[in-house]
Design an enzyme around this catalytic site. Sequence first.
Site, PDB file in Angstrom:
ATOM      1  N   SER A 138       0.867  -1.175   0.000  1.00 30.25           N
ATOM      2  CA  SER A 138       0.000   0.000   0.000  1.00 30.25           C
ATOM      3  C   SER A 138       0.907   1.229   0.000  1.00 30.25           C
ATOM      4  O   SER A 138       2.052   1.143   0.452  1.00 30.25           O
ATOM      5  CB  SER A 138      -0.858   0.001   1.271  1.00 30.25           C
ATOM      6  OG  SER A 138      -1.443   1.281   1.474  1.00 30.25           O
ATOM      7  N   TYR A 151      -1.965  -1.527  10.585  1.00 35.02           N
ATOM      8  CA  TYR A 151      -2.175  -1.846   9.154  1.00 35.02           C
ATOM      9  C   TYR A 151      -1.013  -1.303   8.343  1.00 35.02           C
ATOM     10  O   TYR A 151      -0.410  -2.020   7.533  1.00 35.02           O
ATOM     11  CB  TYR A 151      -3.489  -1.246   8.663  1.00 35.02           C
ATOM     12  CG  TYR A 151      -3.666  -1.325   7.154  1.00 35.02           C
ATOM     13  CD1 TYR A 151      -4.166  -2.480   6.551  1.00 35.02           C
ATOM     14  CD2 TYR A 151      -3.319  -0.254   6.329  1.00 35.02           C
ATOM     15  CE1 TYR A 151      -4.313  -2.554   5.174  1.00 35.02           C
ATOM     16  CE2 TYR A 151      -3.465  -0.323   4.946  1.00 35.02           C
ATOM     17  CZ  TYR A 151      -3.976  -1.478   4.378  1.00 35.02           C
ATOM     18  OH  TYR A 151      -4.109  -1.551   3.003  1.00 35.02           O
TER      19      TYR A 151
HETATM   20  N1  NAP Z   1      -8.632  -0.200  -1.339  1.00 36.81           N
HETATM   21  C1  NAP Z   1      -7.561   0.494  -1.020  1.00 36.81           C
HETATM   22  O1  NAP Z   1      -7.597   1.727  -0.880  1.00 36.81           O
HETATM   23  C2  NAP Z   1      -6.224  -0.194  -0.844  1.00 36.81           C
HETATM   24  C3  NAP Z   1      -5.080   0.604  -0.775  1.00 36.81           C
HETATM   25  C4  NAP Z   1      -3.847  -0.008  -0.579  1.00 36.81           C
HETATM   26  C5  NAP Z   1      -3.773  -1.388  -0.459  1.00 36.81           C
HETATM   27  N2  NAP Z   1      -4.912  -2.137  -0.527  1.00 36.81           N
HETATM   28  C6  NAP Z   1      -4.774  -3.595  -0.362  1.00 36.81           C
HETATM   29  O2  NAP Z   1      -5.407  -4.245  -1.430  1.00 36.81           O
HETATM   30  C7  NAP Z   1      -5.832  -5.543  -1.002  1.00 36.81           C
HETATM   31  C8  NAP Z   1      -7.285  -5.760  -1.415  1.00 36.81           C
HETATM   32  O3  NAP Z   1      -8.107  -4.865  -0.687  1.00 36.81           O
HETATM   33  P1  NAP Z   1      -9.487  -4.275  -1.264  1.00 36.81           P
HETATM   34  O4  NAP Z   1      -9.368  -2.825  -1.245  1.00 36.81           O
HETATM   35  O5  NAP Z   1      -9.856  -4.975  -2.510  1.00 36.81           O
HETATM   36  O6  NAP Z   1     -10.468  -4.667  -0.060  1.00 36.81           O
HETATM   37  P2  NAP Z   1     -11.751  -5.628   0.015  1.00 36.81           P
HETATM   38  O7  NAP Z   1     -12.717  -5.339  -1.061  1.00 36.81           O
HETATM   39  O8  NAP Z   1     -12.196  -5.546   1.432  1.00 36.81           O
HETATM   40  O9  NAP Z   1     -11.120  -7.073  -0.287  1.00 36.81           O
HETATM   41  C9  NAP Z   1     -10.372  -7.760   0.671  1.00 36.81           C
HETATM   42  C10 NAP Z   1     -10.316  -9.221   0.277  1.00 36.81           C
HETATM   43  O10 NAP Z   1      -9.487  -9.901   1.243  1.00 36.81           O
HETATM   44  C11 NAP Z   1     -10.145 -11.092   1.627  1.00 36.81           C
HETATM   45  N3  NAP Z   1      -9.779 -11.471   2.987  1.00 36.81           N
HETATM   46  C12 NAP Z   1      -9.798 -10.728   4.112  1.00 36.81           C
HETATM   47  N4  NAP Z   1      -9.444 -11.484   5.161  1.00 36.81           N
HETATM   48  C13 NAP Z   1      -9.195 -12.734   4.683  1.00 36.81           C
HETATM   49  C14 NAP Z   1      -8.818 -13.965   5.268  1.00 36.81           C
HETATM   50  N5  NAP Z   1      -8.607 -14.113   6.599  1.00 36.81           N
HETATM   51  N6  NAP Z   1      -8.653 -15.039   4.470  1.00 36.81           N
HETATM   52  C15 NAP Z   1      -8.862 -14.938   3.150  1.00 36.81           C
HETATM   53  N7  NAP Z   1      -9.244 -13.821   2.529  1.00 36.81           N
HETATM   54  C16 NAP Z   1      -9.406 -12.726   3.293  1.00 36.81           C
HETATM   55  C17 NAP Z   1     -11.637 -10.792   1.505  1.00 36.81           C
HETATM   56  O11 NAP Z   1     -12.327 -11.992   1.247  1.00 36.81           O
HETATM   57  P3  NAP Z   1     -13.275 -12.750   2.321  1.00 36.81           P
HETATM   58  O12 NAP Z   1     -13.829 -11.705   3.250  1.00 36.81           O
HETATM   59  O13 NAP Z   1     -14.310 -13.424   1.477  1.00 36.81           O
HETATM   60  O14 NAP Z   1     -12.362 -13.717   3.004  1.00 36.81           O
HETATM   61  C18 NAP Z   1     -11.671  -9.894   0.276  1.00 36.81           C
HETATM   62  O15 NAP Z   1     -11.798 -10.671  -0.894  1.00 36.81           O
HETATM   63  C19 NAP Z   1      -5.600  -5.587   0.507  1.00 36.81           C
HETATM   64  O16 NAP Z   1      -4.387  -6.250   0.782  1.00 36.81           O
HETATM   65  C20 NAP Z   1      -5.471  -4.124   0.883  1.00 36.81           C
HETATM   66  O17 NAP Z   1      -4.707  -3.925   2.036  1.00 36.81           O
HETATM   67  C21 NAP Z   1      -6.120  -1.570  -0.737  1.00 36.81           C
END
Ligand code: NAP
Length: 253
Positions: A138, A151
């Site tokens: 991130s 985080y």
């Molecule tokens: N959105 C942003 O602004 C942003 C910025 C920087 C980095 N990121 C990173 O991008 C990645 C994806 O995030 P997103 O924004 O797409 O968020 P999101 O829509 O909340 O997706 C998160 C995903 O992680 C899975 N997950 C969470 N806990 C888990 C567990 N214990 N086991 C297996 N799967 C798990 C969830 O699936 P289930 O709940 O079905 O398990 C979901 O598919 C993350 O690593 C996040 O830190 C996001």
Amino acid sequence: MKLSGNTIFITGGTSGIGRALAEAFHVKGNKVIVSGRRKALLDEFAAHVPGIDTIELDITDPSQIERVANTLIAKYPNLNVIINNAGIMPFDDPAGMNDDPQAVHLVNTNLLGPIRVSSAFVSHLKEQADSYIINTSSVLAYIPFAVSALYSATKAAIHSYSLSQRFALRDTSVRVLEIVPPWVDTDLVRKSGDPRAMQLDVFVEQLLAALETATTEVLVEDAKQLRNSAGPDEHGVVNYVNQMIVDNPLPTA
Ligand SMILES: NC(=O)c1ccc[n+]([C@@H]2O[C@H](COP(=O)([O-])OP(=O)(O)OC[C@H]3O[C@@H](n4cnc5c(N)ncnc54)[C@H](OP(=O)(O)O)[C@@H]3O)[C@@H](O)[C@H]2O)c1
């Protein structure tokens, strides 16, 4: 990396970046397998996009990771890309009491999860001619949010681990990439349409373009300023960004 002809395993494919990236890779002619805990969403995704395969996985559980890796390696002998995307972003207060169960769960999910997934697949990936471990950090790895301090620290650790992994695998067929998303409008915090966040479809389009030529970090334009602010003079940027969050809080409710 080449954007077609791969067999790709993505963790956290039930929503947000993982789901959108999975669909984009599928459209480009890759075999894509997505995982997550929410079976109903996996089933809905598979029905919505025929050809996508799904498997349930909670990445906080080492035994599930081993079982899923063994299953996928047996079923997809050409699997050559893993994308460590699953993650959570709870809030905390480094000026107050640590919520220990939340902290342990966060480290298990965001840091040990990707490490364990990499470990379970790395021997297989070394046997492929052209393979990738892609970790998701991130911009907060570089400029932390004080409202989500642990985080941010897990993402800084993923950046650090990726550097070591890249060096350690330098003489193998396995390349290590680090996706560094900016704020993207997903359910990670709360999908809100906040104008400070990048739209998911725009992000994924730019991400794929960046992936095609990336050799280390994978950055879209919006991520570059925060990523490049880290260093000996970072304190001013850290204070500026965090004051901006104090003045205009994240859309948590
Ligand atoms: N959105 C942003 O602004 C942003 C910025 C920087 C980095 N990121 C990173 O991008 C990645 C994806 O995030 P997103 O924004 O797409 O968020 P999101 O829509 O909340 O997706 C998160 C995903 O992680 C899975 N997950 C969470 N806990 C888990 C567990 N214990 N086991 C297996 N799967 C798990 C969830 O699936 P289930 O709940 O079905 O398990 C979901 O598919 C993350 O690593 C996040 O830190 C996001």
